[in-house]
Design a protein around this motif. Structure first.
Motif, short mmCIF file in Angstrom:
data_model
loop_
_atom_site.label_atom_id
_atom_site.label_comp_id
_atom_site.label_asym_id
_atom_site.label_seq_id
_atom_site.Cartn_x
_atom_site.Cartn_y
_atom_site.Cartn_z
N LYS A 104 -8.07 -34.12 3.95
CA LYS A 104 -6.63 -34.24 3.67
C LYS A 104 -5.80 -33.41 4.65
CE LYS A 104 -6.18 -36.63 -0.37
NZ LYS A 104 -5.32 -37.78 -0.17
N LEU A 105 -4.46 -33.47 4.45
CA LEU A 105 -3.54 -32.76 5.34
C LEU A 105 -2.79 -31.71 4.54
CD1 LEU A 105 -2.60 -35.95 7.33
CD2 LEU A 105 -3.52 -33.87 8.36
N MET A 162 0.42 -33.93 0.48
CA MET A 162 0.75 -32.64 -0.15
C MET A 162 -0.44 -32.08 -0.94
SD MET A 162 3.41 -30.91 0.32
CE MET A 162 5.01 -31.62 0.50
N GLN A 163 -1.34 -32.98 -1.35
CA GLN A 163 -2.49 -32.53 -2.16
C GLN A 163 -3.42 -31.57 -1.41
OE1 GLN A 163 -4.40 -36.18 -3.23
NE2 GLN A 163 -2.55 -37.01 -4.19
N GLY A 164 -3.38 -31.60 -0.07
CA GLY A 164 -4.26 -30.71 0.68
C GLY A 164 -3.65 -29.35 0.96
N ASN A 165 -2.32 -29.21 0.72
CA ASN A 165 -1.66 -27.95 1.10
C ASN A 165 -2.31 -26.76 0.38
OD1 ASN A 165 0.62 -27.14 2.85
ND2 ASN A 165 1.35 -26.15 0.98
N PRO A 166 -2.48 -25.62 1.09
CA PRO A 166 -3.21 -24.49 0.49
C PRO A 166 -2.53 -23.86 -0.72
CG PRO A 166 -2.30 -23.89 2.65
CD PRO A 166 -2.13 -25.37 2.50
N VAL A 167 -1.22 -24.07 -0.86
CA VAL A 167 -0.51 -23.57 -2.05
C VAL A 167 0.43 -24.69 -2.53
CG1 VAL A 167 -0.54 -21.14 -1.38
CG2 VAL A 167 1.33 -22.59 -0.61
N GLY A 188 -9.27 -34.17 15.00
CA GLY A 188 -8.24 -34.13 13.96
C GLY A 188 -8.38 -35.31 13.01
N GLY A 189 -8.62 -36.49 13.58
CA GLY A 189 -8.80 -37.68 12.74
C GLY A 189 -10.01 -37.54 11.83
N LEU A 190 -11.13 -37.05 12.39
CA LEU A 190 -12.34 -36.86 11.59
C LEU A 190 -12.08 -35.86 10.46
CD1 LEU A 190 -14.91 -36.50 14.52
CD2 LEU A 190 -14.79 -38.40 12.92
N ALA A 191 -11.35 -34.79 10.78
CA ALA A 191 -11.10 -33.74 9.79
C ALA A 191 -10.15 -34.23 8.70
CB ALA A 191 -10.53 -32.49 10.47
N LEU A 192 -9.03 -34.87 9.09
CA LEU A 192 -8.03 -35.24 8.08
C LEU A 192 -8.55 -36.36 7.17
CD1 LEU A 192 -6.05 -38.03 8.22
CD2 LEU A 192 -5.56 -37.07 10.44
N ALA A 193 -9.38 -37.24 7.71
CA ALA A 193 -9.89 -38.34 6.88
C ALA A 193 -10.81 -37.82 5.78
CB ALA A 193 -10.63 -39.35 7.74
N ASN A 194 -11.32 -36.59 5.95
CA ASN A 194 -12.29 -36.06 4.99
C ASN A 194 -11.85 -34.78 4.31
OD1 ASN A 194 -14.81 -37.88 5.31
ND2 ASN A 194 -14.12 -37.52 7.40
N VAL A 234 -6.99 -27.21 0.90
CA VAL A 234 -7.84 -26.89 -0.26
C VAL A 234 -9.04 -27.85 -0.34
CG1 VAL A 234 -6.05 -25.84 -1.69
CG2 VAL A 234 -6.35 -28.32 -1.75
N ARG A 235 -9.00 -28.92 0.43
CA ARG A 235 -10.11 -29.89 0.44
C ARG A 235 -11.04 -29.69 1.64
NH1 ARG A 235 -8.56 -34.82 -2.22
NH2 ARG A 235 -7.19 -34.27 -3.93
N ALA A 236 -10.88 -28.60 2.37
CA ALA A 236 -11.72 -28.36 3.55
C ALA A 236 -13.18 -28.28 3.14
CB ALA A 236 -11.29 -27.07 4.24
N THR A 237 -14.07 -28.74 4.01
CA THR A 237 -15.51 -28.68 3.75
C THR A 237 -16.18 -28.02 4.96
OG1 THR A 237 -16.27 -30.71 4.85
CG2 THR A 237 -15.27 -30.97 2.67
N PRO A 238 -17.44 -27.59 4.79
CA PRO A 238 -18.13 -27.00 5.95
C PRO A 238 -18.15 -27.94 7.16
CG PRO A 238 -19.37 -26.58 3.94
CD PRO A 238 -18.26 -27.52 3.57
N LEU A 239 -18.22 -29.24 6.92
CA LEU A 239 -18.24 -30.18 8.05
C LEU A 239 -16.89 -30.26 8.73
CD1 LEU A 239 -20.27 -33.39 7.11
CD2 LEU A 239 -20.55 -31.92 9.09
N THR A 240 -15.82 -30.40 7.93
CA THR A 240 -14.51 -30.52 8.55
C THR A 240 -14.09 -29.21 9.21
OG1 THR A 240 -13.36 -30.04 6.46
CG2 THR A 240 -13.76 -32.36 6.98
N ASP A 241 -14.55 -28.07 8.67
CA ASP A 241 -14.22 -26.78 9.29
C ASP A 241 -14.66 -26.72 10.75
OD1 ASP A 241 -13.14 -25.87 6.95
OD2 ASP A 241 -14.84 -24.59 6.40
#
Ligand SMILES: [Zn+2]
Length: 389
Positions: free
Chosen positions: A261-262, A369-374, A253-259, A209-216
Motif C-alpha cells: 500500500k501507499l 490512506m490505509q497504508g499511512n503510518p498514523v 516502487g511498483g513492486l513495493a506499493l502493489a504489496n 503499516v502494511r510493509a513486509t520484509p519483502l517490500t522493505d
C-alpha cells in the motif's frame, strides 16, 4: 535504529508480474515475448504512435489503440471494443502510466467481459474481478508509476470529478519489459514529475503499516536509486546510469506499493488530480514534505511511535547518503530536490485554499490512506493542504 520486528508471527503475500525483463536495449525482445503469449496483438500507445513506430511495426500488430491523456472510463470501454473488433488475444502497452493502465484495463475487460463501471471502486458497482486478464505486456517509456507491476488501473470519470481504480491481482501484467533507453527522450518536466512519483512510491510503502520484509528490501533499494539517479536524470536526460537508476527505482516502487500500500501523499494526490489538471508526480511532490512532517509529529507523540520514526530516519540516511542524517536532514534533501527540479506549487494549477476542505474529505476515503503510518484527522489533512497550496 535498525531494530526490526521479529519475523515470528509476520504473515504476508507477494504478487507480481510473471516475468520481469530489465535492461538497456531489451525492447528489441518485445516481438518474441509477445509471440509467446498469443497471435493477435493490440498495441496501446500514446497520442503519437509514430514515436514507437519501429517497435509497433516489429510486432506486426493486429491493431493500434492510441491513448491521448489520462485514461477515463470511456477510453477503457473504447479500448476493449477495439480489442474485440481486432480479435486480440495479447495486449502490449508501450508508454507512460496512462497507457499502461489503459492496457491493463483493456486486458482485464477482455478476460472478464462487461463494462468498466461493473468493476470500478467508489463510482462503479465494485464487482469482484474473478477471471484472468488476457496476457498483457507492459513496456514503460517513463520512469515513475511502476504500473508495469501494479494490480490496478486508475480511471477518471469526468462527470464525477474523481478517479477510481479497477483493482485485482489478476490485473498485474503477465510480462514487464523495462528498457531504460526508452526513457532517454523524456522531457525534463516529465522526468521530474515521474521521478518524484517513483521516489514517493518507495517512501510510502517503506513507512506503511502494511510493509513486509519483502517490500522493505525493495523500497530501501529504490530510495538508494532515487538518491543517485533523480537529480542527475533531470540535469542530463542522456545520462544512461541515472536513467537506469530511475527505471529501477520506478519498478521497485511498483513492486513495493502493489504489496504494501501507499499513504497520505497518494491519498491526497489522487483527489488533487481529480480536482485540477495537475500531473500526478507533481501533486505527490507538493504534499510530500508536509505529509512527512505531520506523520513524524504524530509518531513522536506516540509511546509506540519509535519503529515508525526509525523508518523515516533510515529513509533520510538513504536519500542523503549520510549515515548520521536526521529526519529533518531527509526533509531538507527532498525540499532541495524539489527546488532543483523546478517543481511548481499547486497554485500554478489553479488550486485555491478554499478547496482544502473538499480535498481532505475525499482523501480520507481513499484506499491509499490505509497504508499511512498514523491515522490523520480531517484537520491534519486540511492543514497539510493549506501548507502545500
Ligand atoms: Zn504515484
Amino acid at each position: 535504529m535498525g531494530e526490526r520486528q521479529p519475523v515470528t508471527g509476520v504473515a504476508f503475500e507477494f504478487a507480481t508480474a510473471g516475468r520481469i525483463l530489465f535492461g538497456a536495449g531489451r525492447a528489441a525482445e518485445l516481438p518474441s515475448v509477445a509471440a509467446g503469449l498469443g497471435s493477435r496483438v493490440l498495441v496501446c500507445t500514446g497520442a503519437n504512435p509514430a514515436r514507437h513506430a519501429g517497435l509497433v511495426a516489429a510486432l506486426g500488430a493486429a491493431g493500434v489503440f492510441a491513448v491521448a491523456g489520462e485514461p477515463t472510463v470511456e477510453l477503457a470501454r473504447a479500448g476493449a471494443a477495439a480489442a474485440r473488433e481486432h480479435g486480440a488475444d495479447v495486449i502490449v502497452a508501450i508508454g507512460g502510466g496512462s497507457v499502461i493502465d489503459t492496457g491493463k484495463a483493456v486486458a482485464v475487460l477482455l478476460g472478464n467481459g462487461g463494462d468498466p463501471l461493473d468493476y470500478l471502486e467508489v463510482i462503479g458497482s465494485g464487482q469482484k474481478i474473478t477471471r484472468p486478464a488476457v496476457p498483457c505486456v507492459a513496456v514503460p517509456t517513463t520512469a515513475g508509476t511502476g504500473a508495469e507491476v501494479t494490480a490496478n488501473a486508475v480511471l477518471a470519470s469526468p462527470g464525477d470529478r474523481v478517479k477510481a481504480s479497477l483493482r485485482s491481482p489478476l490485473m498485474i501484467p503477465r510480462v514487464a519489459l523495462v528498457d531504460p533507453e526508452l526513457t532517454h527522450s523524456c522531457p525534463a518536466p516529465v522526468t521530474a514529475a515521474s521521478g518524484l512519483d517513483a521516489l514517493t512510491q518507495c517512501l510510502e510503502p517503506f513507512v506503511s503499516v502494511r510493509a513486509t520484509p519483502l517490500t522493505d528490501g525493495l523500497a530501501r533499494e529504490g530510495l538508494r536509486r532515487a538518491a543517485s539517479g533523480l537529480r542527475a536524470a533531470y540535469a542530463d536526460g542522456t545520462d544512461a546510469a541515472a536513467r537506469a537508476d530511475m527505471a529501477v527505482c520506478s519498478l521497485l516502487g511498483g513492486l513495493a506499493l502493489a504489496n504494501a500500500k501507499l499513504g497520505a501523499v497518494h491519498g491526497l494526490a489522487g483527489v488533487i488530480g481529480g480536482t485540477a489538471d495537475v500531473p500526478h508526480g507533481i501533486a505527490c511532490a507538493a504534499v510530500l514534505p508536509a505529509v512527512a512532517e505531520a506523520n513524524v509529529r504524530a509518531l513522536r507523540a506516540r509511546p509506540d511511535g519509535g519503529a515508525g520514526l526509525d523508518r523515516y530516519t533510515e529513509a533520510a540516511r538513504l536519500l542523503t547518503g549520510r549515515p548520521g542524517a536526521s529526519v529533518e536532514d531527509g526533509l531538507a534533501w527532498i525540499r532541495e530536490t524539489l527546488a532543483r527540479l523546478a517543481v511548481p506549487g499547486l497554485r500554478a494549477f489553479g488550486l485555491q485554499p478554499d478547496q482544502a476542505d473538499d480535498i481532505a474529505a475525499g482523501a480520507a476515503r481513499s484506499s491509499s490512506m490505509q497504508g499511512n503510518p498514523v491515522a490523520l484527522s480531517h484537520d491534519d489533512l486540511r492543514a497539510i493542504l493549506l501548507r502545500s497550496i
